[in-house]
Write a protein that holds these residues in place. Structure first.
Motif, short mmCIF file in Angstrom:
data_model
loop_
_atom_site.label_atom_id
_atom_site.label_comp_id
_atom_site.label_asym_id
_atom_site.label_seq_id
_atom_site.Cartn_x
_atom_site.Cartn_y
_atom_site.Cartn_z
N ALA A 180 -9.98 -8.30 -9.29
CA ALA A 180 -10.08 -7.23 -8.30
C ALA A 180 -9.39 -7.67 -7.02
O ALA A 180 -9.36 -8.87 -6.71
N TRP A 181 -8.86 -6.72 -6.29
CA TRP A 181 -8.21 -7.08 -5.03
C TRP A 181 -8.26 -5.92 -4.04
O TRP A 181 -8.30 -4.75 -4.42
N CYS A 182 -8.26 -6.28 -2.76
CA CYS A 182 -8.19 -5.32 -1.66
C CYS A 182 -7.64 -6.07 -0.45
O CYS A 182 -8.23 -7.06 -0.02
N THR A 183 -6.55 -5.64 0.09
CA THR A 183 -5.82 -6.39 1.10
C THR A 183 -6.53 -6.41 2.44
O THR A 183 -7.44 -5.63 2.71
N GLY A 184 -6.10 -7.33 3.31
CA GLY A 184 -6.56 -7.37 4.69
C GLY A 184 -7.96 -7.93 4.84
O GLY A 184 -8.36 -8.89 4.19
N GLY A 185 -8.73 -7.30 5.71
CA GLY A 185 -10.08 -7.78 6.01
C GLY A 185 -11.12 -7.09 5.15
O GLY A 185 -12.05 -6.47 5.67
N ALA A 186 -11.00 -7.22 3.84
CA ALA A 186 -11.87 -6.51 2.90
C ALA A 186 -12.89 -7.43 2.25
O ALA A 186 -13.36 -7.16 1.14
N GLN A 187 -13.27 -8.50 2.92
CA GLN A 187 -14.26 -9.41 2.34
C GLN A 187 -15.59 -8.71 2.08
O GLN A 187 -16.35 -9.11 1.18
N GLY A 188 -15.87 -7.65 2.84
CA GLY A 188 -17.09 -6.88 2.63
C GLY A 188 -17.11 -6.10 1.33
O GLY A 188 -18.16 -5.58 0.93
N THR A 219 -1.26 -10.53 2.88
CA THR A 219 -1.52 -9.55 1.81
C THR A 219 -1.06 -8.15 2.19
O THR A 219 -1.02 -7.27 1.32
N GLU A 220 -0.74 -7.92 3.47
CA GLU A 220 -0.39 -6.57 3.91
C GLU A 220 1.05 -6.45 4.38
O GLU A 220 1.38 -5.55 5.16
N ARG A 221 1.92 -7.31 3.88
CA ARG A 221 3.33 -7.25 4.26
C ARG A 221 4.13 -6.22 3.46
O ARG A 221 5.31 -6.01 3.76
N TYR A 222 3.54 -5.61 2.46
CA TYR A 222 4.35 -4.89 1.47
C TYR A 222 4.24 -3.38 1.52
O TYR A 222 5.14 -2.68 1.08
N GLY A 223 3.15 -2.84 2.05
CA GLY A 223 2.97 -1.39 2.05
C GLY A 223 3.88 -0.66 3.02
O GLY A 223 4.52 0.32 2.67
N LEU A 247 -9.60 -10.98 -4.79
CA LEU A 247 -8.60 -11.42 -3.82
C LEU A 247 -8.62 -10.48 -2.64
O LEU A 247 -8.62 -9.25 -2.80
N THR A 248 -8.63 -11.04 -1.44
CA THR A 248 -8.49 -10.26 -0.22
C THR A 248 -7.82 -11.13 0.83
O THR A 248 -7.32 -12.23 0.51
N GLY A 249 -7.80 -10.66 2.09
CA GLY A 249 -7.11 -11.42 3.11
C GLY A 249 -7.96 -12.48 3.78
O GLY A 249 -7.47 -13.56 4.11
N GLU A 250 -9.25 -12.17 4.00
CA GLU A 250 -10.09 -13.02 4.83
C GLU A 250 -11.38 -13.37 4.12
O GLU A 250 -11.77 -12.72 3.15
N ILE A 251 -12.06 -14.39 4.62
CA ILE A 251 -13.38 -14.77 4.13
C ILE A 251 -14.33 -14.90 5.32
O ILE A 251 -13.93 -15.39 6.39
#
Length: 252
Positions: free
Chosen positions: A174-182, A223-227, A196-200
């Motif tokens: 599973a993955w969600c970019t950026g500050g999606a640790q929640g 993780t958010e360089r591509y959109g 996988l996400t951007g932050e912990i």
């Protein structure tokens, strides 16, 4: 060359920002000149990106992280004044798309991160269904969490913070970019073996160890360089505009 409103409509038709409850305004945040010929995309509307766009003689800038967020101080001072002054002095339009850009199934941050990492989504999870879940494109598994982390580091060109779950092969990612640790608990509930996400933050290490699901913090910016370039490039090609992506280095 197209009118600013035509460009705005093209973005809105693709992303449908009205569907999302977000932390700030999506779409045109700063109005510039009416006619647009050259577009620059980037991750964040920083002064460095704005200055680079000026050097490129851009008529519009498209970013994921705009200038205005819910609950921020509304005064135009300091860094906000500096950024706005540059945009207004050079009549550059600023477009920003936050959660709508994360969610788009083809051009969004999550879809594009999956492409870069060779992951294929077959489901969604989490609030507003922003999270993606699936497996390796073409099938197969990762031998273990360390192998997955090494794969991500090679693809994103940065170090990853890994908290390992259960040992053994990983097929459901599973993955969600950026500050999606929640979103980690939602990913666990969706059946992920790794997230996988951007932050912990502090709780995620405990959840990973207690639930047996590996957690990888791969960098918010990384993780958010591509959109943004995928979106801007797609629309620019459709409208016959020039486009350039400018990546302002960020260790986050």
């Amino acid at each position: 060359m197209v009118h600013r409103e035509q460009l705005a409509q093209a973005f809105d038709q693709l992303l449908q920002p009205g569907r999302f409850k977000d932390y700030g305004p999506n779409g045109l945040q700063v109005e510039g000149r009416e006619e647009v010929r050259r577009v620059v995309s980037g991750v964040t509307a920083s002064r460095a990106l704005i200055e680079a766009a000026i050097a490129e003689r851009a008529d519009a800038v498209v970013v994921h992280h705009g200038l205005f967020w819910r609950g921020q101080d509304g005064r135009v001072t300091g860094w906000m004044k500096q950024r706005l002054a540059l945009l207004l002095a050079h009549e550059i339009n600023l477009f920003a798309f936050h959660l709508p850009l994360d969610a788009h199934p083809e051009l969004g941050n999550n879809a594009q991160l999956g492409r870069v990492l060779g992951l294929q989504a077959d489901g969604r999870f989490g609030e507003q269904e922003l999270g993606f879940i699936g497996g390796r494109a073409g099938g197969g598994t990762f031998a273990d969490a360390a192998t997955l982390a090494a794969h991500v580091e090679q693809a994103l060109h940065r170090r990853v913070t890994l908290v390992e779950g259960r040992p053994g092969p990983l097929g459901r990612i599973a993955w969600c970019t950026g500050g999606a640790q929640g979103y980690f608990e939602d990913a666990i509930a969706a059946g992920a073996q790794a997230f996988l996400t951007g932050e912990i933050s502090e709780p995620q290490a405990h959840y990973a160890r207690e639930c047996g699901v590996s957690f990888l913090a791969c960098g918010h910016h990384a993780t958010e360089r591509y959109g943004a370039p995928a979106l801007a490039g797609h629309v620019a090609q459709a409208l016959g505009l020039e486009h350039r992506f400018i990546d302002i280095d960020n260790p986050a």
